[in-house]
Design an enzyme around this catalytic site. Structure first.
Site, PDB file in Angstrom:
ATOM      1  N   LYS A  41      12.518  52.968  29.680  1.00 52.31           N
ATOM      2  CA  LYS A  41      13.603  53.902  29.836  1.00 52.31           C
ATOM      3  C   LYS A  41      13.634  54.938  28.727  1.00 52.31           C
ATOM      4  O   LYS A  41      14.232  56.003  28.865  1.00 52.31           O
ATOM      5  CB  LYS A  41      14.936  53.131  29.788  1.00 52.31           C
ATOM      6  N   GLU A  97       6.119  59.734  26.079  1.00 50.79           N
ATOM      7  CA  GLU A  97       6.662  58.505  25.485  1.00 50.79           C
ATOM      8  C   GLU A  97       7.775  58.841  24.500  1.00 50.79           C
ATOM      9  O   GLU A  97       7.783  59.937  23.910  1.00 50.79           O
ATOM     10  CB  GLU A  97       5.544  57.797  24.700  1.00 50.79           C
ATOM     11  N   ASP A  98       8.668  57.891  24.287  1.00 56.87           N
ATOM     12  CA  ASP A  98       9.682  58.069  23.251  1.00 56.87           C
ATOM     13  C   ASP A  98       9.101  57.790  21.872  1.00 56.87           C
ATOM     14  O   ASP A  98       9.252  58.570  20.943  1.00 56.87           O
ATOM     15  CB  ASP A  98      10.907  57.172  23.519  1.00 56.87           C
ATOM     16  N   ASP A 101       4.672  52.687  18.494  1.00 61.70           N
ATOM     17  CA  ASP A 101       4.873  51.762  17.382  1.00 61.70           C
ATOM     18  C   ASP A 101       3.507  51.128  17.067  1.00 61.70           C
ATOM     19  O   ASP A 101       2.716  51.687  16.326  1.00 61.70           O
ATOM     20  CB  ASP A 101       5.942  50.748  17.833  1.00 61.70           C
ATOM     21  N   VAL A 151      14.685  52.666  15.180  1.00 67.41           N
ATOM     22  CA  VAL A 151      15.457  53.877  15.469  1.00 67.41           C
ATOM     23  C   VAL A 151      16.115  53.811  16.846  1.00 67.41           C
ATOM     24  O   VAL A 151      15.599  53.167  17.767  1.00 67.41           O
ATOM     25  CB  VAL A 151      14.588  55.162  15.350  1.00 67.41           C
ATOM     26  N   ASP A 157      16.827  52.678  22.230  1.00 67.08           N
ATOM     27  CA  ASP A 157      17.936  51.719  22.128  1.00 67.08           C
ATOM     28  C   ASP A 157      17.609  50.554  21.218  1.00 67.08           C
ATOM     29  O   ASP A 157      16.464  50.353  20.819  1.00 67.08           O
ATOM     30  CB  ASP A 157      18.238  51.145  23.515  1.00 67.08           C
ATOM     31  N   ARG A 163      21.617  54.236  23.116  1.00 65.34           N
ATOM     32  CA  ARG A 163      20.624  55.056  23.816  1.00 65.34           C
ATOM     33  C   ARG A 163      21.046  56.524  23.949  1.00 65.34           C
ATOM     34  O   ARG A 163      20.219  57.421  23.940  1.00 65.34           O
ATOM     35  CB  ARG A 163      20.426  54.483  25.220  1.00 65.34           C
TER      36      ARG A 163
END
Ligand code: IMP
Length: 175
Positions: A41, A97-98, A101, A151, A157, A163
């Protein structure tokens, strides 16, 4: 309740998304169409803002993967939860992508989408925790490199919380 401490302000996000959209529009200017594949999401807000600032023809798709059970606790391998709805064969795909990592999620997505014979696959991520890399992945468009903090906000989220914060904030999941 205290709000998460600001890491990247709304204004700085806006400026960087503008720059990324401008660069992507230049790079794909000679293509018929670009297929933006947003990773749910977390990327939904970034994709919404980025896609509206492009000056090239675009088609929006979403994909969902799962790699964590709760919050920051790893559950193991990446799993496809929802696929794109249109064939990407012969298309120019940009994965949006957000955050990258360890790199496992993006690595999985690049491999999976490349196996479907698209014309090209490139990657765009708003954030990258570069010190946590476990698998090397090529990031073609990067918003910001950040440290190891967890973050939240702007789509990201912690256990579904925070979010929709308009900025990127940092939290300590052990609190
Ligand atoms: P990777 O497979 O380890 O690169 O993890 C990528 C995914 O982990 C992202 O798409 C996020 O869903 C999640 N993630 C990693 N770090 C954070 C964070 O700091 N905040 C929110 N989600 C995160």
């Amino acid at each position: 309740m205290q709000l998460p401490k600001t890491m990247i302000s709304e204004e700085d996000i806006r400026k960087r998304v503008d720059e990324l959209a401008a660069q992507i529009s230049i790079d794909y200017a000679d293509k018929d169409e670009i297929v933006l594949v947003g990773v749910l999401k977390g990327a939904f807000i970034f994709l919404a803002d980025l896609s509206r600032r492009l000056s090239i023809p675009r088609h929006i798709e979403f994909i969902a993967v799962s790699s964590y059970e709760h919050g920051s606790t790893r559950s193991g391998a990446v799993r496809l939860v929802m696929d794109v709805r249109r064939s990407i064969e012969g298309k120019h795909v940009l994965i949006v992508e957000d955050i990258v990592d360890t790199g496992h999620t993006l690595h999985y997505l690049i491999d999976m989408l490349k196996s479907r014979n698209p014309a090209s696959v490139k990657t765009c991520t708003l954030l990258h925790k570069e010190h946590k890399t476990e698998v090397d992945v090529e990031i073609d468009y990067l918003g910001f490199s950040i440290g190891d903090e967890w973050v939240v906000g702007y789509g990201l989220d912690y256990d579904e919380k925070d979010r929709t914060l308009p900025y990127i904030g940092m939290i300590d999941p052990s609190d």
